[in-house]
Design an enzyme around this catalytic site. Structure first.
Site, PDB file in Angstrom:
ATOM      1  N   TYR A 135       0.863  -1.186   0.000  1.00 58.02           N
ATOM      2  CA  TYR A 135       0.000   0.000   0.000  1.00 58.02           C
ATOM      3  C   TYR A 135       0.897   1.233   0.000  1.00 58.02           C
ATOM      4  O   TYR A 135       1.548   1.545   0.991  1.00 58.02           O
ATOM      5  CB  TYR A 135      -0.924  -0.029   1.215  1.00 58.02           C
ATOM      6  CG  TYR A 135      -1.879   1.133   1.329  1.00 58.02           C
ATOM      7  CD1 TYR A 135      -2.174   1.963   0.249  1.00 58.02           C
ATOM      8  CD2 TYR A 135      -2.527   1.404   2.537  1.00 58.02           C
ATOM      9  CE1 TYR A 135      -3.061   3.022   0.362  1.00 58.02           C
ATOM     10  CE2 TYR A 135      -3.418   2.458   2.662  1.00 58.02           C
ATOM     11  CZ  TYR A 135      -3.677   3.261   1.577  1.00 58.02           C
ATOM     12  OH  TYR A 135      -4.552   4.303   1.704  1.00 58.02           O
ATOM     13  N   LYS A 163      -1.577  -1.545  -3.923  1.00 55.81           N
ATOM     14  CA  LYS A 163      -2.613  -0.512  -3.899  1.00 55.81           C
ATOM     15  C   LYS A 163      -1.847   0.800  -3.926  1.00 55.81           C
ATOM     16  O   LYS A 163      -1.156   1.143  -2.966  1.00 55.81           O
ATOM     17  CB  LYS A 163      -3.464  -0.613  -2.634  1.00 55.81           C
ATOM     18  CG  LYS A 163      -4.432   0.552  -2.450  1.00 55.81           C
ATOM     19  CD  LYS A 163      -5.087   0.519  -1.069  1.00 55.81           C
ATOM     20  CE  LYS A 163      -5.985   1.744  -0.888  1.00 55.81           C
ATOM     21  NZ  LYS A 163      -6.556   1.820   0.481  1.00 55.81           N
TER      22      LYS A 163
END
Length: 290
Positions: A135, A163
């Site tokens: 992330y 992500k």
């Protein structure tokens, strides 16, 4: 492991005393799967107010969600922090809870070098058999996982996705050079379609709490080659994408989406300090947005 195209970063419902509301959590999981067509749910991410959840609460949330989802969607546990040894411990505990994958945010505040980022994520990945989603959210963490570091991490067998909230140029570079098994998800709702067009795979979304089924149609239109329909759906979704974060000025996530869910008849309670409820003007804006 297939996490699907539409992953919802789920809010954590609280009761009037600020404790996790398990009944509301169960209803929310059902709603996100059945009504909003989420393929996977991220628990204890930023949208889930992870900084204010204790480890005990996180693990209870993981166990509950695995049981409630009952195979209808994948459960991804947010176990990242800026403390490598703590992240390893929490990741192993989450694995014991039966989750399907792990989301690891870049270490925030201490701002490691690219080599430090690589070794941090590698150490956690080597501690678990679960698939890892990186992330990258520089605006929150103060550090950017570069395209080069992301691609280096993508060579690890269980690092399967990112992500990413980096500029589109960086996401393009990752998508162009990533191994076949590695998938790129937009971490920004408003960039869903642009990221898909440069080779991204899907979205880890906040707006999917409210318009997930429409976002699913947007993704399907793009995949079927119907660019005009995808653009039309993107334009219809865009006010919600932006409004949840700028209502009518920047407001910290998940203040707006929690209030909006209440308006939709999906009560999830308020937020924990240091976050606060929306102002009267913000509440009016969210109501109009819906």
């Amino acid at each position: 492991m297939e996490f699907g195209r539409l992953i919802t970063a789920m809010v954590t419902p609280f009761d009037a005393q600020g404790r996790i509301d398990w009944e509301a959590t169960g209803r929310l999981i059902d709603y996100l799967i059945e009504d909003q067509e989420s393929d996977s749910l991220v628990l204890s991410g930023t949208t889930g107010e992870s900084p204010t959840l204790s480890d005990e609460e996180k693990l209870a949330l993981f166990r509950f969600s695995v049981e409630r989802a009952a195979g209808r969607c994948k459960i991804i546990a947010g176990t990242g922090s800026n403390n490598t040894s703590h992240s390893i411990h929490l990741t192993q505990e989450a694995e014991a809870c039966g989750v399907d994958g792990i989301l690891l945010v870049a270490p925030y505040y201490n701002r490691p070098s690219q080599e430090g980022l690589y070794r941090h994520f590698r150490a956690i990945a080597e501690s678990t058999g679960l698939p890892i989603l990186l992330y990258n959210v520089p605006g929150r963490t103060g550090v950017n996982i570069s395209a080069e570091t992301t691609l280096r991490l993508a060579e690890l067998p269980n690092v399967v996705a990112t992500k990413d909230c980096a500029p589109l140029e960086q996401i393009t570079a990752i998508a162009a050079a990533a191994p076949e098994h590695f998938r790129v998800y937009s971490g920004d709702d408003s960039a869903t379609l642009p990221v898909l067009t440069v080779g991204g795979y899907g979205i880890v979304s906040v707006a999917s709490h409210l318009i997930g089924s429409k976002m699913k149609r947007l993704i399907e239109a793009h995949l079927s080659g119907n660019a005009a329909e995808a653009a039309k759906l993107h334009q219809e979704c865009y006010p919600v994408f932006k409004g949840l974060f700028e209502c009518p000025h920047p407001v910290p996530n998940p203040v707006a989406v929690k209030y909006a869910l209440g308006l939709k008849g999906i009560p999830v309670g308020g937020v924990r300090l240091p976050l606060v409820e929306p102002t009267e003007a913000e509440a009016a804006f969210i109501s109009k947005l819906l």
